[in-house]
Design a protein around this motif. Structure first.
Motif, short mmCIF file in Angstrom:
data_model
loop_
_atom_site.label_atom_id
_atom_site.label_comp_id
_atom_site.label_asym_id
_atom_site.label_seq_id
_atom_site.Cartn_x
_atom_site.Cartn_y
_atom_site.Cartn_z
N SER A 84 12.07 84.84 59.67
CA SER A 84 12.42 84.94 61.09
C SER A 84 11.20 85.33 61.90
CB SER A 84 13.52 86.00 61.31
OG SER A 84 13.00 87.29 61.08
N SER A 129 11.19 87.89 63.85
CA SER A 129 11.14 89.35 63.72
C SER A 129 10.34 89.74 62.47
CB SER A 129 12.55 89.93 63.61
OG SER A 129 13.31 89.55 64.73
N ILE A 169 6.59 89.29 62.84
CA ILE A 169 5.93 90.42 63.51
C ILE A 169 5.75 91.59 62.54
CG2 ILE A 169 6.14 92.09 65.39
CD1 ILE A 169 7.78 89.90 66.90
N THR A 188 10.17 92.50 76.91
CA THR A 188 10.18 91.48 75.88
C THR A 188 11.45 91.65 75.07
OG1 THR A 188 9.07 90.73 73.84
CG2 THR A 188 8.81 93.03 74.40
N PHE A 189 11.65 90.73 74.13
CA PHE A 189 12.77 90.87 73.21
C PHE A 189 12.52 92.09 72.32
CE2 PHE A 189 14.85 89.56 69.11
CZ PHE A 189 16.15 89.79 69.55
N ALA A 233 12.69 92.79 69.25
CA ALA A 233 12.01 92.69 67.96
C ALA A 233 10.53 93.04 68.03
CB ALA A 233 12.17 91.27 67.39
N THR A 234 9.91 92.76 69.17
CA THR A 234 8.46 92.99 69.29
C THR A 234 8.13 94.45 68.99
OG1 THR A 234 8.55 91.40 71.12
CG2 THR A 234 6.49 92.60 70.82
N ASP A 256 2.61 87.64 69.98
CA ASP A 256 4.02 87.33 69.80
C ASP A 256 4.25 86.02 70.55
OD1 ASP A 256 6.73 86.96 69.89
OD2 ASP A 256 7.23 89.06 70.26
N ALA A 312 6.64 83.86 69.88
CA ALA A 312 7.99 83.41 69.52
C ALA A 312 8.58 82.45 70.56
CB ALA A 312 8.92 84.61 69.34
N SER A 364 8.83 82.05 66.11
CA SER A 364 10.23 82.10 65.72
C SER A 364 10.83 80.70 65.81
CB SER A 364 11.01 83.03 66.66
OG SER A 364 12.40 82.80 66.53
N TYR A 406 14.23 80.47 65.70
CA TYR A 406 15.63 80.74 66.04
C TYR A 406 16.17 79.51 66.80
CZ TYR A 406 19.71 83.26 67.69
OH TYR A 406 21.00 83.64 67.94
N LYS A 440 15.13 78.56 70.38
CA LYS A 440 13.71 78.45 70.77
C LYS A 440 13.35 76.98 70.98
CE LYS A 440 13.37 82.78 70.59
NZ LYS A 440 12.87 83.96 69.92
N GLY A 492 14.41 81.36 61.10
CA GLY A 492 13.14 80.96 60.50
C GLY A 492 12.00 81.51 61.32
N TYR A 541 14.90 90.33 80.33
CA TYR A 541 15.85 91.14 79.60
C TYR A 541 16.36 92.23 80.52
CZ TYR A 541 14.04 88.50 75.72
OH TYR A 541 13.70 87.46 74.91
#
Ligand SMILES: *Cc1c(COP(=O)(O)O)cnc(C)c1O
Length: 371
Positions: free
Chosen positions: A59, A61, A64, A85-86, A88-89, A157, A159, A181, A183, A186, A194, A315
């Motif tokens: 993934s 995530s 990272i 950011t999302f 996960a970062t 990042d 992604a 990413s 996902y 994306k 992935g 976000y």
């Protein structure tokens, strides 16, 4: 009419036969993890991003997390990144018991403000992690200058940014390591999770290949403690089919963005709506088309929902205001631009198959809003 924020079915219809053939081929080999398609995808992504090495993983995530691990980020270290950011970062930093150190964003691009980075560097800083948000690269020249001056590696990042460029340099080719990413939502999305890392450093690439399989380079012999984060062959096969179409889709996204800009200009709204700012010398791939609406945003969202138009806030809570990051000790008002972006931005439907009729409907729906 209904206009969803994203409709993946249209894309799937056009590729259905090709995708099913690729999936059947993997089923016939019965090599489900890190099979031949993974290696082939890695090579193709190297070419696409103009990098020397690509390493698939489970993934974005995990990409990272693996990037931080391979750079030796550990307890007590600090990693500078964006609060807008999302999740996960910054989560990957915390998982290693290191500390995410936030720096406010540029109010035009919503990316980390390079001019504010230097003040956040301490003796514990181990890396700088810009995020290429919405598909537009962070301004990398000043950022890379800072990283060189302080001998700090940059983790991109990327992604949301596959195919994006900063002054002719592809996202993923500018930092020490970059994370992608796949996902499903994306721009290049698989049929599940992935991710992938790119780097020009062969030693780092070799260690990443080990870290993704529990740190072993020979079966059952472990040199370091890694994780289980491998790319499925089925995902790689799906992504290889789609990668061939990515540039065409990007062009379509850019056309939709331009058409929105034009339609909003003609619409003469009663409230201020600021279209995305595109820096010169960048290739914005419009992973999201995000506008700023400083007044009545939430009422406009409701109005659009009633009209069947899908929107989303990317976000709504900046990371320094997340409950789980309370222990970092940040306060409200500490990153005013990130907070303002969280309360003023809105993503509108923008995907390759979006029609002109749908776009006109979205803009008409927005125009019909009355406070
Ligand atoms: C999607 C995304 C990730 C995480 O990727 P996953 O594949 O969902 O784990 C990380 N950072 C950003 C900016 C993202 O948009």
């Amino acid at each position: 009419m209904k206009v969803p924020l994203l409709d993946l079915r249209a894309q799937h219809e056009s590729l259905r036969d090709e995708l099913l053939a690729a999936i059947h081929q993997v089923m016939d080999t019965q090599q489900f993890v890190l099979g031949p398609d993974v290696q082939a995808l890695e090579d193709e992504i190297c070419r696409y991003t103009r990098t020397r090495h690509a390493v698939g993983c489970a993934s974005g995530s995990d990409a990272i997390l693996l990037a931080l691990m391979v750079l030796g980020v550990t307890a007590g270290d600090e990693v500078i990144t964006s609060p807008f950011t999302f999740f996960a970062t910054a989560a990957a930093v915390s998982r290693l018991r290191a500390r995410p150190v936030f720096v406010d964003i540029d109010p035009l691009t919503y990316n980390i403000d390079p001019a504010a980075i230097e003040a956040a560097i301490t003796p514990r800083t181990r890396a700088i992690m810009p995020v290429h948000l919405y598909g537009q690269c962070t301004e990398m020249i000043p950022l890379l200058e800072i990283s060189e001056r302080h001998h700090l590696p940059v983790i991109e990042d990327a992604a949301q940014a596959i195919g994006s460029e900063d002054r002719g340099r592809p996202a993923g080719s500018m930092g020490k390591i970059a994370c992608f990413s796949f996902y499903p939502t994306k721009n290049l999305g698989g049929a599940g999770d992935g991710g992938l890392l790119t780097t020009d450093d062969s030693e780092l690439a070799q260690r990443l290949r080990t870290l993704r399989v529990h740190g072993g380079d020979k079966e059952y012999h472990h040199r370091e403690i890694g994780i289980n984060s491998r790319l499925d062959t089925l995902q790689a096969a799906v992504l290889r089919v789609k990668l061939k179409y990515l540039n065409g889709w990007t062009t379509e996204r850019q056309k939709k963005a331009q058409r929105y800009n034009q339609l909003f200009q003609e619409a003469k709204l009663e409230f201020e709506l600021i279209p995305p700012f595109v820096r010169e010398e960048t290739r914005h791939i419009f992973h999201q088309y995000v506008v700023r609406i400083s007044q009545h945003r939430d009422a406009i969202i409701k109005h659009l929902d009633q009209k069947g138009v899908g929107t989303k806030i990317y976000y709504p809570v900046p990371l320094h205001r997340q409950d789980c990051f309370e222990y970092l000790g940040y306060k409200e008002g500490e990153f005013p631009e990130a907070e303002r972006a969280a309360s003023e931005t809105l993503a509108l439907p923008c995907f390759p198959e979006l029609t002109e009729e749908q776009q006109r409907y979205v803009v008409d729906a927005i125009s019909s809003f009355r406070a």
